[in-house]
Design an enzyme around this catalytic site. Structure first.
Site, mmCIF file in Angstrom:
data_model
loop_
_atom_site.group_PDB
_atom_site.id
_atom_site.type_symbol
_atom_site.label_atom_id
_atom_site.label_comp_id
_atom_site.label_asym_id
_atom_site.label_seq_id
_atom_site.Cartn_x
_atom_site.Cartn_y
_atom_site.Cartn_z
ATOM 1 N N ASP A 98 0.784 -1.240 0.000
ATOM 2 C CA ASP A 98 0.000 0.000 0.000
ATOM 3 C C ASP A 98 0.812 1.284 0.000
ATOM 4 O O ASP A 98 0.311 2.330 0.397
ATOM 5 C CB ASP A 98 -0.907 -0.013 1.241
ATOM 6 N N GLU A 120 -0.257 -9.026 -1.076
ATOM 7 C CA GLU A 120 -0.866 -8.449 0.134
ATOM 8 C C GLU A 120 -2.078 -7.598 -0.259
ATOM 9 O O GLU A 120 -2.203 -6.420 0.100
ATOM 10 C CB GLU A 120 0.141 -7.624 0.959
ATOM 11 N N GLU A 134 -2.167 5.058 2.811
ATOM 12 C CA GLU A 134 -2.101 3.643 2.408
ATOM 13 C C GLU A 134 -3.455 3.057 2.019
ATOM 14 O O GLU A 134 -3.550 2.246 1.095
ATOM 15 C CB GLU A 134 -1.467 2.817 3.534
ATOM 16 N N HIS A 210 5.835 5.161 13.325
ATOM 17 C CA HIS A 210 6.266 5.982 12.189
ATOM 18 C C HIS A 210 5.142 6.515 11.304
ATOM 19 O O HIS A 210 5.383 7.305 10.395
ATOM 20 C CB HIS A 210 7.216 5.170 11.302
ATOM 21 N N ARG A 212 2.278 8.240 9.137
ATOM 22 C CA ARG A 212 2.003 9.651 8.843
ATOM 23 C C ARG A 212 0.805 10.189 9.626
ATOM 24 O O ARG A 212 0.827 11.320 10.095
ATOM 25 C CB ARG A 212 1.729 9.822 7.341
ATOM 26 N N HIS A 243 12.714 5.188 13.112
ATOM 27 C CA HIS A 243 12.595 5.356 11.654
ATOM 28 C C HIS A 243 13.379 6.597 11.213
ATOM 29 O O HIS A 243 13.473 7.566 11.967
ATOM 30 C CB HIS A 243 11.100 5.511 11.347
HETATM 31 C C1 UD1 Z 1 6.649 4.774 3.876
HETATM 32 C C2 UD1 Z 1 5.255 4.363 3.375
HETATM 33 C C3 UD1 Z 1 4.487 3.668 4.500
HETATM 34 C C4 UD1 Z 1 5.302 2.530 5.104
HETATM 35 C C5 UD1 Z 1 6.669 3.047 5.510
HETATM 36 C C6 UD1 Z 1 7.515 1.887 5.986
HETATM 37 C C7 UD1 Z 1 4.185 5.850 1.745
HETATM 38 C C8 UD1 Z 1 3.387 7.062 1.543
HETATM 39 N N1 UD1 Z 1 4.505 5.555 3.016
HETATM 40 O O1 UD1 Z 1 6.452 5.743 4.880
HETATM 41 O O2 UD1 Z 1 3.286 3.148 3.980
HETATM 42 O O3 UD1 Z 1 4.632 2.058 6.247
HETATM 43 O O4 UD1 Z 1 7.312 3.636 4.382
HETATM 44 O O5 UD1 Z 1 8.616 2.308 6.696
HETATM 45 O O6 UD1 Z 1 4.517 5.182 0.800
HETATM 46 N N2 UD1 Z 1 14.289 8.116 5.085
HETATM 47 C C9 UD1 Z 1 15.642 8.034 5.000
HETATM 48 N N3 UD1 Z 1 16.208 6.832 4.672
HETATM 49 C C10 UD1 Z 1 15.484 5.714 4.467
HETATM 50 C C11 UD1 Z 1 14.079 5.787 4.571
HETATM 51 C C12 UD1 Z 1 13.497 6.996 4.876
HETATM 52 O O7 UD1 Z 1 16.345 9.006 5.194
HETATM 53 O O8 UD1 Z 1 16.056 4.651 4.200
HETATM 54 C C13 UD1 Z 1 13.656 9.407 5.449
HETATM 55 C C14 UD1 Z 1 13.703 10.419 4.296
HETATM 56 O O9 UD1 Z 1 13.949 11.694 4.849
HETATM 57 C C15 UD1 Z 1 12.270 10.368 3.762
HETATM 58 C C16 UD1 Z 1 11.490 10.114 5.037
HETATM 59 O O10 UD1 Z 1 12.289 9.199 5.771
HETATM 60 O O11 UD1 Z 1 11.898 11.547 3.114
HETATM 61 C C17 UD1 Z 1 10.091 9.566 4.872
HETATM 62 O O12 UD1 Z 1 10.070 8.433 3.997
HETATM 63 P P1 UD1 Z 1 8.718 8.083 3.190
HETATM 64 O O13 UD1 Z 1 8.947 6.873 2.356
HETATM 65 O O14 UD1 Z 1 8.212 9.289 2.519
HETATM 66 O O15 UD1 Z 1 7.672 7.805 4.345
HETATM 67 P P2 UD1 Z 1 7.606 6.666 5.431
HETATM 68 O O16 UD1 Z 1 7.073 7.255 6.676
HETATM 69 O O17 UD1 Z 1 8.891 5.947 5.470
HETATM 70 N N1 UDP Z 2 11.927 -3.528 10.831
HETATM 71 C C1 UDP Z 2 13.297 -3.629 10.673
HETATM 72 N N2 UDP Z 2 14.103 -2.773 11.358
HETATM 73 C C2 UDP Z 2 13.614 -1.827 12.193
HETATM 74 C C3 UDP Z 2 12.206 -1.719 12.333
HETATM 75 C C4 UDP Z 2 11.392 -2.586 11.630
HETATM 76 O O1 UDP Z 2 13.787 -4.481 9.940
HETATM 77 O O2 UDP Z 2 14.418 -1.081 12.781
HETATM 78 C C5 UDP Z 2 11.068 -4.451 10.058
HETATM 79 C C6 UDP Z 2 9.951 -5.138 10.809
HETATM 80 O O3 UDP Z 2 10.379 -6.320 11.425
HETATM 81 C C7 UDP Z 2 8.955 -5.402 9.700
HETATM 82 C C8 UDP Z 2 9.121 -4.205 8.800
HETATM 83 O O4 UDP Z 2 10.392 -3.655 9.097
HETATM 84 O O5 UDP Z 2 9.308 -6.541 8.943
HETATM 85 C C9 UDP Z 2 8.019 -3.211 9.064
HETATM 86 O O6 UDP Z 2 8.320 -2.041 8.424
HETATM 87 P P1 UDP Z 2 7.674 -0.647 8.823
HETATM 88 O O7 UDP Z 2 7.243 -0.687 10.249
HETATM 89 O O8 UDP Z 2 8.664 0.381 8.413
HETATM 90 O O9 UDP Z 2 6.449 -0.548 7.831
HETATM 91 P P2 UDP Z 2 4.937 -1.053 7.868
HETATM 92 O O10 UDP Z 2 4.947 -2.522 8.114
HETATM 93 O O11 UDP Z 2 4.241 -0.284 8.934
HETATM 94 O O12 UDP Z 2 4.434 -0.676 6.520
#
Ligand code: UD1
Ligand code: UDP
Length: 382
Positions: A98, A120, A134, A210, A212, A243
């Protein structure tokens, strides 16, 4: 015979964890050529998963920006996909779950008239703003996809009610497949902070947060509740791999930074995370994936959200919806810490989300759909 070219498109940590075992399964089948297109919506958190599962992207759009907006992720991924699809001309695109990558990947495939398989599929809250964005992403992908791989029967029922087009398969969740290789009894942590934890003598809570829709006040309230729980229970320690999102890190630092027995650490790799969960007392989280993983390990979960699209473990009694209000979170955590009978009721292993064979079923279903196998795979039954 010409192989069927299947391109898996993903870009965030959870998509990578849940697609990794499927990519491996597809690569091992004689009928398929398996390709990966990474959007790079996440960078460090995605690369860490690719490394653990020893996968490599055939294409990498590298779209991540520091303060990325939903529109910037979607448009950059959509534009990037154009040239990849032009060049690779896959027969099938697979997307997962999602995220914005999921939606952009499916839409790009539609523009190129390439069929989409949705892994999924069918999770719903029916509230378009929770989880945001999502719920809308997965609903829109449901309209685009030709193949829907639902983890559970309830997910498939949602799709049937919505009368989506295409074939629906009940496969179990691929994350349970992934856990077969990550959780090990003799595992040794590589993160110093995790090695120093006294899992036997202390009550360790694993925390992640984490989403939004929790940004701002709800996240502050959640963290204040966590702080109160730790400060009123000297035997409790909290481990929170924070995160990398700046919005989350700022809030975590403000509310939890420097508090005794609260360990704010950088995100850990998936093996570290799964083995941390397997050894902790219980889990507090707003994550989707953790709600599926912890019940399989017999760990109680308090979900830090107002709703969940994963009601199966709630029904099984191992997950409670704690919401985002301070009082309720404190009350439910106190119950788990102070009433052994409540802890015992929740701490039993259940597997409503899969039996570890989801990837085999998905690969079989693709073969069946393309006329490469006679029998439709049997549905996963919990
Ligand atoms: C995204 C997904 C969410 C999922 C989550 C898993 C969308 C809209 N959201 O949200 O559904 O649950 O990922 O974690 O698709 N960043 C880094 N390095 C990384 C990853 C993230 O620096 O490896 C920082 C960046 O500043 C980035 C911010 O995190 O801009 C947010 O990342 P983003 O993918 O926009 O949103 P998530 O909250 O991670
Ligand atoms: N996870 C990880 N390292 C972390 C936190 C979470 O590997 O520091 C794993 C967790 O076990 C799960 C996945 O990341 O498999 C979940 O990701 P996240 O919570 O970012 O996204 P969501 O499932 O809410 O979309």
């Amino acid at each position: 015979m010409k192989k069927l070219k299947i391109m898996s498109v993903f870009g965030t940590r959870p998509e990578a964890i849940k697609m990794a075992p499927l990519v491996r399964e597809l690569a091992g089948r004689e009928h398929f050529e398996s390709l990966c297109c990474l959007t790079g919506q996440h960078r460090e958190m995605l690369d860490s998963v690719m490394e653990i599962f020893r996968l490599r992207g055939d294409y990498d759009l590298n779209i991540m920006q520091k303060q990325q907006t939903l529109s910037s992720i979607t448009t950059r991924a959509l534009l990037g996909m154009d040239s990849v699809l032009e060049e690779a001309k896959p027969d099938l695109i697979l997307v997962h779950g999602d995220t914005s990558t999921t939606f952009a990947g499916a839409l790009a495939a539609f523009y190129h008239k390439i069929p989409v398989g949705h892994v999924e599929a069918g999770l719903r809250t029916y509230d378009p703003y929770s989880p945001f964005p999502e719920e809308m992403n997965r609903t829109l992908v449901g309209d685009i996809a030709a193949l829907h791989f639902s983890p559970t029967n309830a997910n498939a029922d949602n799709l049937r009610r919505e009368a989506v087009k295409g074939d629906i398969f009940i496969t179990g969740n691929t994350v349970i497949d992934a856990m077969k290789t990550t959780v090990r009894e003799d595992y040794r942590f590589t993160t110093a902070a995790l090695n120093e934890l006294d899992f036997a003598g202390r009550r360790i809570i694993a925390l992640t947060c984490h989403r939004r829709e929790n940004y701002g006040q709800p996240m502050h309230d959640i963290f204040r509740a966590v702080r109160h729980i730790v400060q009123t229970h000297p035997e409790v320690e909290v481990v929170y791999p924070v995160h990398l999102s700046p919005a989350v890190r700022e809030c975590a630092q403000t509310e939890l930074g420097g508090v005794e027995r609260i360990h704010l650490i950088d995100p850990v790799d998936v093996e570290e995370m799964h083995n941390l969960m397997a050894r902790c007392c219980f889990v507090m989280t707003d994550s989707g994936g953790l709600q599926e993983e912890a019940p399989a390990m017999g760990k109680p979960v308090l979900v830090l959200r107002r709703e969940t699209e994963r009601p199966e473990a709630v029904a099984a009694g191992t997950v409670k919806l704690a919401g985002v209000e301070y009082d309720n979170i404190v009350r439910l955590a106190n119950e788990l810490l102070e009433q052994p009978e409540i802890y015992e009721q929740m701490a039993h292993a259940v597997n409503p989300y899969g039996d570890g064979n989801a990837c085999r079923r998905i690969a079989d279903a693709i073969e069946w759909h393309f006329g490469l196998r006679e029998e439709k795979p049997a549905d996963f039954k919990a």
